[in-house]
Scaffold this motif. Sequence first.
Motif, PDB file in Angstrom:
ATOM      1  N   ARG A  60      49.553  34.373  44.925  1.00  0.00           N
ATOM      2  CA  ARG A  60      48.503  35.385  45.019  1.00  0.00           C
ATOM      3  C   ARG A  60      47.741  35.396  43.709  1.00  0.00           C
ATOM      4  NH1 ARG A  60      50.647  41.055  46.491  1.00  0.00           N
ATOM      5  NH2 ARG A  60      51.873  40.662  44.648  1.00  0.00           N
ATOM      6  N   TYR A  61      46.509  35.859  43.784  1.00  0.00           N
ATOM      7  CA  TYR A  61      45.659  35.960  42.597  1.00  0.00           C
ATOM      8  C   TYR A  61      45.088  37.363  42.520  1.00  0.00           C
ATOM      9  CZ  TYR A  61      46.052  30.929  42.471  1.00  0.00           C
ATOM     10  OH  TYR A  61      46.551  29.656  42.410  1.00  0.00           O
ATOM     11  N   CYS A  62      44.912  37.847  41.293  1.00  0.00           N
ATOM     12  CA  CYS A  62      44.350  39.176  41.073  1.00  0.00           C
ATOM     13  C   CYS A  62      42.927  39.218  41.636  1.00  0.00           C
ATOM     14  CB  CYS A  62      44.336  39.483  39.581  1.00  0.00           C
ATOM     15  SG  CYS A  62      43.564  41.064  39.169  1.00  0.00           S
ATOM     16  N   GLU A  63      42.632  40.287  42.357  1.00  0.00           N
ATOM     17  CA  GLU A  63      41.304  40.446  42.955  1.00  0.00           C
ATOM     18  C   GLU A  63      40.222  40.689  41.914  1.00  0.00           C
ATOM     19  OE1 GLU A  63      41.770  43.650  45.711  1.00  0.00           O
ATOM     20  OE2 GLU A  63      42.780  42.389  47.195  1.00  0.00           O
ATOM     21  N   CYS A 105      40.524  39.762  38.134  1.00  0.00           N
ATOM     22  CA  CYS A 105      40.387  38.737  37.087  1.00  0.00           C
ATOM     23  C   CYS A 105      40.839  37.348  37.531  1.00  0.00           C
ATOM     24  CB  CYS A 105      41.160  39.151  35.845  1.00  0.00           C
ATOM     25  SG  CYS A 105      42.954  39.117  36.066  1.00  0.00           S
ATOM     26  N   ASP A 106      41.373  37.228  38.713  1.00  0.00           N
ATOM     27  CA  ASP A 106      41.760  35.946  39.308  1.00  0.00           C
ATOM     28  C   ASP A 106      42.949  35.278  38.614  1.00  0.00           C
ATOM     29  OD1 ASP A 106      41.214  34.298  41.517  1.00  0.00           O
ATOM     30  OD2 ASP A 106      40.263  32.817  40.220  1.00  0.00           O
ATOM     31  N   GLU A 164      46.809  34.201  38.160  1.00  0.00           N
ATOM     32  CA  GLU A 164      47.861  33.854  39.113  1.00  0.00           C
ATOM     33  C   GLU A 164      49.037  34.819  38.966  1.00  0.00           C
ATOM     34  OE1 GLU A 164      50.393  29.875  40.315  1.00  0.00           O
ATOM     35  OE2 GLU A 164      49.005  29.805  38.642  1.00  0.00           O
ATOM     36  N   ASN A 172      46.768  43.808  45.236  1.00  0.00           N
ATOM     37  CA  ASN A 172      46.567  42.440  44.764  1.00  0.00           C
ATOM     38  C   ASN A 172      45.860  42.486  43.420  1.00  0.00           C
ATOM     39  OD1 ASN A 172      47.763  41.045  46.881  1.00  0.00           O
ATOM     40  ND2 ASN A 172      45.928  41.170  48.124  1.00  0.00           N
TER      41      ASN A 172
END
Length: 71
Positions: free
Chosen positions: A20-23, A25-26, A28, A39
């Motif tokens: 999953r990636y942060c919504e 700052c992206d 991991e 998320n």
Amino acid sequence: MDKYISEDPNNPINYNGKERYCEVCDVEESRTYFVEYTNICESCYDEIKKEDQERIKIAYNKTNFNINTKL
């Protein structure tokens, strides 16, 4: 699946191998912690919380100013 185990995809027990990636700052998921049931990583969550608190203070000050100027 056992009825006592949550089917929530955020529950580590249900990890399916997908990163999953942060919504915001992206980043991991393996590099940070995510806030439960979101998320969003902890850093972004804390920043959003600070921004919300600032907005509340500003709104309170504006309301308080408007009330005091009408008196």
